[in-house]
Design an enzyme around this catalytic site. Structure first.
Site, PDB file in Angstrom:
ATOM      1  N   HIS A 329       0.814  -1.218   0.000  1.00 36.76           N
ATOM      2  CA  HIS A 329       0.000   0.000   0.000  1.00 36.76           C
ATOM      3  C   HIS A 329       0.841   1.258   0.000  1.00 36.76           C
ATOM      4  O   HIS A 329       0.361   2.312  -0.445  1.00 36.76           O
ATOM      5  CB  HIS A 329      -0.941   0.024   1.201  1.00 36.76           C
ATOM      6  CG  HIS A 329      -2.116  -0.886   1.064  1.00 36.76           C
ATOM      7  ND1 HIS A 329      -2.045  -2.239   1.305  1.00 36.76           N
ATOM      8  CD2 HIS A 329      -3.391  -0.632   0.689  1.00 36.76           C
ATOM      9  CE1 HIS A 329      -3.234  -2.778   1.089  1.00 36.76           C
ATOM     10  NE2 HIS A 329      -4.074  -1.838   0.715  1.00 36.76           N
ATOM     11  N   GLY A 330       2.049   1.198   0.503  1.00 31.75           N
ATOM     12  CA  GLY A 330       2.861   2.411   0.530  1.00 31.75           C
ATOM     13  C   GLY A 330       4.222   2.176   1.139  1.00 31.75           C
ATOM     14  O   GLY A 330       4.409   1.253   1.945  1.00 31.75           O
TER      15      GLY A 330
END
Lengths: 479, 374
Positions: A329-330
């Site tokens: 996600h990041g």
């Protein structure tokens, strides 16, 4: 060029009109491919650099040829080597473009802990939009070809369309090659039913994105931007609002992607199924971002051993899968923390389920109306709490927010009329109840056509009227 | 559930009526729904477009709320002289129109009406457009107090501020040509205007929402700010808001907004020059008195001006006023630093002081005493 922009509406109107006027199936594929390429190029131009489009094109062409090689090569070791090359290239590009600076910063911070001061600098890297999504799609293709679940696609245009198809290109859902490629080859005819269904999906998505998510962002962004400035009440509101914002944003985008694809004759797998009504954390992951959770299950969790080994091995596999899922996600430790926390909850749930299995009374109590709804509330509470590290900019901010939630702190109030928030929460709650009860589908079919059309017209006007002033980028675009 | 089954299960259109209804019937119903939807949607937009034409306050509530209030006051008070102040938020917060009116009535000995027509983000361009619109609506003040905001005269500010904060959909059809002369891109003006006709639900959502359901929108986008003023169109910033922290943050914000514009390379923008000239020419043609007004600025704001910028501004204004016989009231040094929230927006007490002083200004009073040119 966001889905909710006038520019995209104009683009799609032209593409859909030309597409359905074309009588030739192959020409439609090339036309869609060209449109998708143009769409991604314009998006790269707006958000980063137009040259990034060549990265996705280059890796897609490479995967196409590696897939052809896998098909013709029968030697097991050779095929495995080809598969590993594909995975290494895809993950290598993703890792470098998205995680290089994260890795360097982590090394520098770790060295600081030991009193060593290393200056690593920051690489000037532009990340292609949607790289996390199309990388996973490419990997699922080559793995399925390797496992002989799918013959390699012989037509380069068909394969490129699978990767570049604009409805799902930049923020999912993560499409399985065997589902999509079969649809490319199927002839398509205009269908009013599909048009109505696709339009309804787009309308639902636009409502969730513009009216719910973008509006809640007006409250959430200032609080998460400077958590120490806001009161406990504002912080509680912002945390609850973010849970709804991310749901509205992502499920709204997914609904628009599904609707857009539907209008072109393609069916994509749904990505959300009322996740906040989940009765436990496992159920939540079967309802939230379903395409990602299935991908992680099939291409990471099961190859690691899945749940076939001992409890310790299963727990290890869950933690690794969810930690990497968080990192997907990041590039930040807050995402890893989020993933590990979910992994921990999944492990705890498995233990609890085993404990309940030996206690039929407890199982029966949980199956009652009260038990089920208490389980829903508990699951929802855990999920909402875990959105805090997901949204917070740093671990320090996460700690600040948690402190403000648990102990009274003075500060600024929420920057959105409370009535507006209550109306939004109520609308979402009603929407969930209606969607949960299958009766609404039967009612839908009994409503006269003009009345249904009037309801759609009112809904479209409501979306247009209630959209906040400036469009916000989809949350999952950053991936 | 297998992915393929999941696909088909979730994407089957819902069954219509009794099971076994022919697909053709469902197709026919879907076609009717879509065609009815298109007809109803087009009808709803046409209705809103017609409504916004017949009731222009739905297009630009910030102008028409004040216009209606001004007309109402003129009918009720029947003043011998009417003074309307045009300007930006500096005027909106910085002129206490009621206090100015009391001061002018004391000097003039006859009923005077002062109305604060200040608008957020207004500069010479929007002031000119609004002044022309006011006159076109048969509302002619006797004196116009026209604020001159020096930073908005800058060449560097041409593509910011007014163009950024003033939505082109606020302009009437007949104003588009003038707006284009003042720097708004023609294509943008036409597109926005067309949008308000073809999709008013989208393009007019803020004024519509602000009027009918303001509680659904955050205060800073509602466009109903001109309804939340006193009886003379003024508003104020409470002194209590000026904590040392708030003031420091305000001054820092002001510096970041304006410092780059007021440097040694300051040049007067051609469109600002044109807009000011148009405003003065209109007043001369209509027999309306006009007084240019430089509103107060704190020492911290005045320090942002490079000497070359100050000189360029004053040379321009003196030439403009001398050529047109227009008075210039320079109020920049009237208030101290402590009377501002951010260096250029006065607090309530500062607005009162400035308005009192404005009320004794010779130029303004002279205009009230001149014979009726009509």
């Amino acid at each position: 060029m966001l889905f909710c922009s006038l520019r995209f509406v104009q683009f799609f109107a032209i593409v859909a009109t030309v597409y359905w006027l074309m009588p030739w199936r192959h020409a439609r594929v090339y036309m869609l491919l060209g449109a998708s390429f143009w769409f991604y190029r314009e998006l790269c131009r707006e958000l980063a650099d137009v040259r990034l489009v060549w990265i996705v094109l280059g890796t897609a062409v490479l995967d196409y040829w590696l897939g052809r090689l896998l098909d013709v090569w029968s030697a097991r070791r050779g095929r495995l080597a080809v598969l590993l090359v594909s995975i290494a290239v895809n993950l290598g590009v993703l890792g470098y473009l998205k995680y290089a600076n994260f890795f360097l910063n982590t090394v520098a911070q770790s060295a600081d802990l030991f009193g060593l001061h290393i200056h690593v600098g920051t690489l000037r890297i532009l990340v292609p939009v949607g790289i996390s999504f199309y990388t996973f799609e490419a990997i699922n293709y080559t793995v399925d070809v390797y496992r002989r679940r799918l013959p390699a696609e012989r037509n380069l245009a068909n394969f490129l369309l699978f990767i570049l198809f604009f409805p799902h290109l930049v923020a999912g859902p993560i499409v399985r090659a065997r589902d999509f490629l079969a649809q490319v080859q199927r002839p398509k005819r205009w269908s009013w039913l599909r048009c109505q269904h696709g339009g309804a999906l787009i309308l639902r998505g636009a409502f969730l994105k513009l009216v719910v998510a973008d509006r809640l962002a007006l409250l959430v962004d200032p609080v998460f931007g400077e958590p120490s400035a806001f009161s406990t009440g504002a912080t509680w509101l912002a945390v609850a609002a973010y849970a709804l914002q991310i749901y509205g944003d992502f499920s709204g985008y997914s609904a628009m992607a599904l609707g857009t694809a539907h209008l072109l004759g393609y069916k994509l797998a749904p990505n959300f199924n009322l996740p906040y009504l989940a009765v436990n954390i496992s159920d939540f992951w079967r309802r939230w971002h379903m395409s990602l959770s299935r991908w992680l299950r099939d291409y990471l969790f099961i190859p690691l051993g899945g749940s076939t080994g001992s409890n310790w091995l299963t727990a290890r596999n869950l933690l690794i899968t969810m930690a990497l899922g968080g990192l997907w996600h990041g590039a930040s430790w807050t995402f890893v923390l989020w993933g590990v926390a979910h992994g921990t909850l999944l492990i705890a749930h498995r233990s609890f389920r085993s404990w309940c299995a030996a206690r039929p009374r407890v199982t029966a109590a949980l199956a009652t109306w009260l038990g089920t709804n208490l389980a829903r509330v508990a699951t929802c509470g855990c999920v909402v709490a875990l959105w805090i590290p997901f949204r917070a900019r740093t671990l320090t901010d996460t700690t600040t927010i948690l402190q403000r939630l648990l102990a009274f702190a003075p500060g600024q109030r929420a920057d959105l009329p409370e009535v507006s928030l209550l109306v939004l929460f109520a609308a979402l709650a009603v929407g969930h109840v209606v969607a949960f009860r299958a009766r609404w589908q039967r009612s839908w079919s009994r409503v006269p056509a003009p009345v249904l059309a009037a309801a759609f017209a009112v809904a479209v006007n409501a979306v247009l009227l209630l959209a906040p002033p400036a469009g916000k980028t989809f949350i999952y675009f950053q991936f | 559930m297998k992915t393929t089954a999941l696909l088909t299960a979730h994407h089957q259109p819902p069954p219509i009526g009794k099971p076994g209804r022919p697909r053709a019937a469902r197709r026919g119903r879907a076609r009717r729904v879509i065609l009815w939807f298109m007809a109803l949607f087009v009808a709803s937009q046409a209705t809103l477009a017609l409504l916004s034409t017949v009731r222009p306050e739905l297009r630009d509530p910030q102008f028409y709320d004040k216009f209606d209030a001004l007309n109402q006051l003129r009918m009720e008070k029947r003043p011998t002289q009417c003074v309307v102040a045009f300007g930006s938020s500096r005027t909106f917060y910085g002129i206490d129109a009621l206090r100015l009116e009391q001061r002018l009535e004391f000097k003039h000995s006859e009923p005077v009406l002062v109305y604060n027509f200040g608008q957020f983000s207004a500069g010479p361009r929007l002031n000119s457009l609004y002044l022309h619109r006011l006159v076109a609506h048969e509302c002619r003040p006797d004196v116009v107090l026209l604020e001159v905001l020096p930073p908005l005269l800058a060449q560097k500010a041409e593509n910011g501020y007014e163009r950024h904060f003033v939505a082109p959909r606020r302009f009437l059809r007949e104003e588009l040509q003038r707006a284009a002369r003042y720097g708004w891109p023609h294509a943008e003006l036409e597109t926005e205007w067309l949008g308000t006709v073809l999709a008013p639900a989208a393009y007019l959502r803020l004024p519509l929402g602000g009027r009918f359901a303001p509680w659904l929108f955050p205060p800073n986008v509602r466009e109903d700010g001109c309804r939340r003023t006193d009886v003379r169109g003024s508003s104020w910033i409470d002194n209590g808001r000026a904590s040392p922290t708030a003031r420091a943050e305000g001054v820092a914000r002001t510096r970041s907004e304006y410092a780059a514009i007021l440097g040694p390379d300051f040049q007067i923008s051609s469109t600002a020059r044109l807009a000011l000239a148009d405003s003065i020419e209109l007043c001369r043609r209509e027999g309306i008195g006009v007084v240019l007004y430089l509103p107060p600025e704190a020492p911290s704001f005045q320090a942002l001006y490079a000497p070359e910028a100050s000189q360029a501004i004053m040379v321009f204004l003196h030439e403009l006023c001398g050529r047109n016989g227009v008075a210039l009231v320079d109020g920049r040094n009237w208030l101290g630093e402590e009377e501002f929230i951010d260096g250029h927006h006065p607090l309530r007490t500062g607005a009162r002081l400035a308005s009192e002083r404005l009320g004794t200004n010779v130029s303004l009073v002279q205009w009230l005493r001149r014979p009726d040119p009509k």
